[in-house]
Design a protein around this motif. Structure first.
Motif, PDB file in Angstrom:
ATOM      1  N   TYR A  18     108.351 -10.685 -11.096  1.00 53.46           N
ATOM      2  CA  TYR A  18     107.035 -10.290 -10.591  1.00 53.46           C
ATOM      3  C   TYR A  18     106.048 -11.439 -10.805  1.00 53.46           C
ATOM      4  O   TYR A  18     105.674 -11.727 -11.948  1.00 53.46           O
ATOM      5  CB  TYR A  18     106.493  -9.095 -11.358  1.00 53.46           C
ATOM      6  CG  TYR A  18     107.107  -7.752 -11.030  1.00 53.46           C
ATOM      7  CD1 TYR A  18     107.299  -7.342  -9.717  1.00 53.46           C
ATOM      8  CD2 TYR A  18     107.450  -6.870 -12.050  1.00 53.46           C
ATOM      9  CE1 TYR A  18     107.830  -6.087  -9.429  1.00 53.46           C
ATOM     10  CE2 TYR A  18     107.977  -5.620 -11.779  1.00 53.46           C
ATOM     11  CZ  TYR A  18     108.164  -5.237 -10.461  1.00 53.46           C
ATOM     12  OH  TYR A  18     108.681  -3.996 -10.198  1.00 53.46           O
ATOM     13  N   PRO A  28     112.954  -8.505   3.848  1.00 59.63           N
ATOM     14  CA  PRO A  28     112.036  -7.365   3.966  1.00 59.63           C
ATOM     15  C   PRO A  28     112.584  -6.264   4.873  1.00 59.63           C
ATOM     16  O   PRO A  28     112.457  -5.081   4.582  1.00 59.63           O
ATOM     17  CB  PRO A  28     110.772  -7.975   4.586  1.00 59.63           C
ATOM     18  CG  PRO A  28     110.873  -9.436   4.344  1.00 59.63           C
ATOM     19  CD  PRO A  28     112.329  -9.779   4.192  1.00 59.63           C
ATOM     20  N   HIS A  87     105.812 -18.865  -5.908  1.00 61.43           N
ATOM     21  CA  HIS A  87     104.585 -18.060  -5.874  1.00 61.43           C
ATOM     22  C   HIS A  87     103.524 -18.626  -6.816  1.00 61.43           C
ATOM     23  O   HIS A  87     102.576 -17.930  -7.177  1.00 61.43           O
ATOM     24  CB  HIS A  87     104.900 -16.602  -6.204  1.00 61.43           C
ATOM     25  CG  HIS A  87     105.526 -15.873  -5.059  1.00 61.43           C
ATOM     26  ND1 HIS A  87     104.791 -15.193  -4.115  1.00 61.43           N
ATOM     27  CD2 HIS A  87     106.818 -15.778  -4.664  1.00 61.43           C
ATOM     28  CE1 HIS A  87     105.600 -14.675  -3.205  1.00 61.43           C
ATOM     29  NE2 HIS A  87     106.845 -15.008  -3.514  1.00 61.43           N
ATOM     30  N   THR A 106     109.858  -1.550  -6.401  1.00 58.95           N
ATOM     31  CA  THR A 106     109.016  -1.967  -5.274  1.00 58.95           C
ATOM     32  C   THR A 106     107.635  -1.314  -5.305  1.00 58.95           C
ATOM     33  O   THR A 106     106.743  -1.748  -4.590  1.00 58.95           O
ATOM     34  CB  THR A 106     109.699  -1.649  -3.930  1.00 58.95           C
ATOM     35  OG1 THR A 106     109.995  -0.243  -3.892  1.00 58.95           O
ATOM     36  CG2 THR A 106     110.983  -2.443  -3.762  1.00 58.95           C
ATOM     37  N   SER A 112     102.624  -3.275  -7.721  1.00 58.93           N
ATOM     38  CA  SER A 112     101.819  -4.053  -6.759  1.00 58.93           C
ATOM     39  C   SER A 112     102.199  -5.535  -6.768  1.00 58.93           C
ATOM     40  O   SER A 112     101.872  -6.268  -5.849  1.00 58.93           O
ATOM     41  CB  SER A 112     100.329  -3.890  -7.049  1.00 58.93           C
ATOM     42  OG  SER A 112     100.052  -4.385  -8.335  1.00 58.93           O
ATOM     43  N   ARG A 113     102.922  -5.995  -7.814  1.00 63.03           N
ATOM     44  CA  ARG A 113     103.322  -7.412  -7.853  1.00 63.03           C
ATOM     45  C   ARG A 113     104.601  -7.664  -7.066  1.00 63.03           C
ATOM     46  O   ARG A 113     105.025  -8.811  -6.931  1.00 63.03           O
ATOM     47  CB  ARG A 113     103.569  -7.843  -9.312  1.00 63.03           C
ATOM     48  CG  ARG A 113     102.326  -7.845 -10.177  1.00 63.03           C
ATOM     49  CD  ARG A 113     102.687  -7.962 -11.653  1.00 63.03           C
ATOM     50  NE  ARG A 113     103.382  -6.778 -12.139  1.00 63.03           N
ATOM     51  CZ  ARG A 113     103.886  -6.633 -13.357  1.00 63.03           C
ATOM     52  NH1 ARG A 113     103.785  -7.624 -14.222  1.00 63.03           N
ATOM     53  NH2 ARG A 113     104.490  -5.524 -13.722  1.00 63.03           N
ATOM     54  N   TYR A 114     105.219  -6.613  -6.547  1.00 58.76           N
ATOM     55  CA  TYR A 114     106.521  -6.788  -5.872  1.00 58.76           C
ATOM     56  C   TYR A 114     106.396  -7.637  -4.602  1.00 58.76           C
ATOM     57  O   TYR A 114     105.501  -7.432  -3.787  1.00 58.76           O
ATOM     58  CB  TYR A 114     107.120  -5.419  -5.505  1.00 58.76           C
ATOM     59  CG  TYR A 114     108.392  -5.552  -4.699  1.00 58.76           C
ATOM     60  CD1 TYR A 114     109.583  -5.912  -5.316  1.00 58.76           C
ATOM     61  CD2 TYR A 114     108.383  -5.360  -3.313  1.00 58.76           C
ATOM     62  CE1 TYR A 114     110.741  -6.074  -4.579  1.00 58.76           C
ATOM     63  CE2 TYR A 114     109.543  -5.508  -2.573  1.00 58.76           C
ATOM     64  CZ  TYR A 114     110.705  -5.872  -3.205  1.00 58.76           C
ATOM     65  OH  TYR A 114     111.848  -6.038  -2.480  1.00 58.76           O
ATOM     66  N   ARG A 115     107.275  -8.613  -4.468  1.00 57.50           N
ATOM     67  CA  ARG A 115     107.406  -9.407  -3.241  1.00 57.50           C
ATOM     68  C   ARG A 115     108.890  -9.409  -2.889  1.00 57.50           C
ATOM     69  O   ARG A 115     109.734  -9.682  -3.773  1.00 57.50           O
ATOM     70  CB  ARG A 115     106.970 -10.871  -3.472  1.00 57.50           C
ATOM     71  CG  ARG A 115     105.553 -11.046  -3.972  1.00 57.50           C
ATOM     72  CD  ARG A 115     104.528 -10.773  -2.855  1.00 57.50           C
ATOM     73  NE  ARG A 115     103.158 -10.841  -3.342  1.00 57.50           N
ATOM     74  CZ  ARG A 115     102.495  -9.817  -3.892  1.00 57.50           C
ATOM     75  NH1 ARG A 115     103.089  -8.647  -4.033  1.00 57.50           N
ATOM     76  NH2 ARG A 115     101.250  -9.942  -4.300  1.00 57.50           N
ATOM     77  N   PRO A 116     109.242  -9.149  -1.629  1.00 55.33           N
ATOM     78  CA  PRO A 116     110.678  -9.048  -1.296  1.00 55.33           C
ATOM     79  C   PRO A 116     111.472 -10.282  -1.711  1.00 55.33           C
ATOM     80  O   PRO A 116     112.611 -10.159  -2.180  1.00 55.33           O
ATOM     81  CB  PRO A 116     110.674  -8.880   0.233  1.00 55.33           C
ATOM     82  CG  PRO A 116     109.335  -8.296   0.532  1.00 55.33           C
ATOM     83  CD  PRO A 116     108.384  -8.845  -0.489  1.00 55.33           C
ATOM     84  N   ASP A 117     110.887 -11.492  -1.572  1.00 55.33           N
ATOM     85  CA  ASP A 117     111.670 -12.682  -1.916  1.00 55.33           C
ATOM     86  C   ASP A 117     111.789 -12.879  -3.426  1.00 55.33           C
ATOM     87  O   ASP A 117     112.447 -13.824  -3.878  1.00 55.33           O
ATOM     88  CB  ASP A 117     111.077 -13.936  -1.256  1.00 55.33           C
ATOM     89  CG  ASP A 117     109.704 -14.273  -1.788  1.00 55.33           C
ATOM     90  OD1 ASP A 117     108.936 -13.339  -2.073  1.00 55.33           O
ATOM     91  OD2 ASP A 117     109.395 -15.464  -1.954  1.00 55.33           O
ATOM     92  N   CYS A 118     111.176 -11.994  -4.203  1.00 56.45           N
ATOM     93  CA  CYS A 118     111.295 -12.070  -5.660  1.00 56.45           C
ATOM     94  C   CYS A 118     112.322 -11.064  -6.186  1.00 56.45           C
ATOM     95  O   CYS A 118     112.477 -10.890  -7.393  1.00 56.45           O
ATOM     96  CB  CYS A 118     109.935 -11.840  -6.317  1.00 56.45           C
ATOM     97  SG  CYS A 118     108.821 -13.224  -6.033  1.00 56.45           S
TER      98      CYS A 118
END
Ligand SMILES: CC(C)(COP(=O)(O)OP(=O)(O)OC[C@H]1O[C@@H](n2cnc3c(N)ncnc32)[C@H](O)[C@@H]1OP(=O)(O)O)[C@@H](O)C(=O)NCCC(=O)NCCS
Length: 327
Positions: free
Chosen positions: A231, A169, A276, A203, A206-212
């Motif tokens: 995502y 992140p 997730h 990014t 809204s589904r973005y996650r840094p570890d993804c």
């Protein structure tokens, strides 16, 4: 029923209504998937300096939304705009609403200088949609294939030492340049502005996650040999298993051992989806033979349907005032 065309505003109750209409459109088809208000907003929101998405809606006398379509303008000159829908609730179909929603947005397209616009992907068997686009003069564009793993299989290879790692992140902003250059190298026909905005585009969902976001540094001044984006979609619909969409896999043309790298990126992306809570993985890739399609099959995803895309009729740019006497 009158059609209202207005600039789309994300984060209003309309997102829930659009999610209901969109889910009714895919229910019982091969592309059935959970559709949430956040997902709708992610699809329709525009980025950077692009004008707001145009939303066309049709409502019943009681105010209920029964059909909608949206036009997301190209993100940059030379990029492609996207049509969302039209989608009409089953009980309101075959009364001309779908054609009128499409025509309402088509009319706005005609005002602009020949923007390239493609439709959403339509499964081959969804004849009503195919006839609607044909009747409106839209033409077939290259097809895609939808692949699915349900249930998501356990990792089929023992973990190997790999240079693929999740984005951190705190250094995510540093990835913007390398990711843009990687996207540009793997999609050479895309306008440079679209490539440069890859990180912002990925990014902003809204589904973005840094570890993804999985990256493979090239060990060369912070550049990347590869990246994959998955995502996960959090939702509460008990009828739909939690899913993860493998949104993109990029491997630099000059990366060493590209097959192993692609397999490693996909395996890491599926693991991130699993972490997730995803029970299903989906991916949409061009139907023409390509290495990502092969790698997804090796990873256990199976083709479930071919999807057609349509391109809006090409418009002639409006003639300059001095040319009009020739008409
Ligand atoms: C495709 C869809 C939007 C059509 O909406 P609709 O309001 O029923 O469409 P219309 O009544 O305006 O029909 C317009 C034309 O589409 C074609 N069409 C629509 N439904 C059809 C059907 N069931 N069978 C054959 N042709 C059909 C016809 O050419 C029709 O013109 P016609 O009535 O003069 O013959 C609707 O079926 C739907 O929501 N489908 C699921 C979502 C979808 O696939 N959207 C496409 C993009 S993702």
């Amino acid at each position: 029923m009158s059609i209202d065309v207005a600039a789309y505003q994300p984060g209003t109750p309309v997102d829930d209504e659009l999610a209901t209409v969109a889910y009714a459109a895919v229910a019982r088809w091969a592309d059935q998937r959970p559709i949430t208000a956040e997902l709708v907003a992610s699809r329709l929101r525009t980025h950077a300096d692009a004008p707001a998405t145009l939303l066309a809606t049709g409502r019943a006398h009681d105010g209920r939304l029964v059909g909608a379509a949206a036009l997301r303008w190209p993100a940059a000159p030379g990029a492609t705009g996207r049509l969302w829908g039209p989608a009409v609730l089953p009980e309101s179909r075959r009364r001309g609403l779908g054609a009128r929603l499409l025509a309402a947005l088509d009319a706005r397209l005609a005002d602009t200088a020949a923007a390239q616009v493609t439709s959403a992907e339509v499964p081959v068997g969804r004849c009503a949609a195919h006839r609607l686009f044909h009747a409106a003069g839209w033409t077939l564009a290259p097809a895609s294939v939808l692949l699915k793993a349900q249930p998501l299989p356990p990792p089929n290879t023992p973990p190997q030492p790999s240079r693929v790692r999740p984005a951190q992140p705190d250094q995510a902003g540093d990835l913007a340049g390398p990711l843009g250059r990687l996207y540009g190298a793997t999609h050479p026909t895309q306008p440079p502005l679209v490539a440069a905005a890859t990180w912002q585009r990925w990014t902003a969902d809204s589904r973005y996650r840094p570890d993804c976001l999985l990256v493979a540094p090239s060990g060369d001044g912070g550049e990347l040999d590869g990246a994959a984006l998955v995502y996960p979609l959090a939702h509460t619909d008990p009828a739909e298993p939690p899913e993860a969409l493998l949104a993109d896999v990029l491997v630099a043309p000059n990366a060493g051992d590209p097959q192993r790298l692609r397999d490693g990126l996909i395996a890491a992306a599926l693991s991130a989806g699993r972490r997730h809570g995803a029970a299903v993985a989906r991916a949409l890739v061009p139907a023409a033979p390509n290495p990502t399609l092969d790698a997804l099959r090796r990873a256990g995803l199976q083709p479930v349907t071919t999807l057609a895309t349509y391109a809006a009729p090409q418009r002639r740019p409006a003639p300059a005032a001095s040319d009009r006497s020739a008409w």
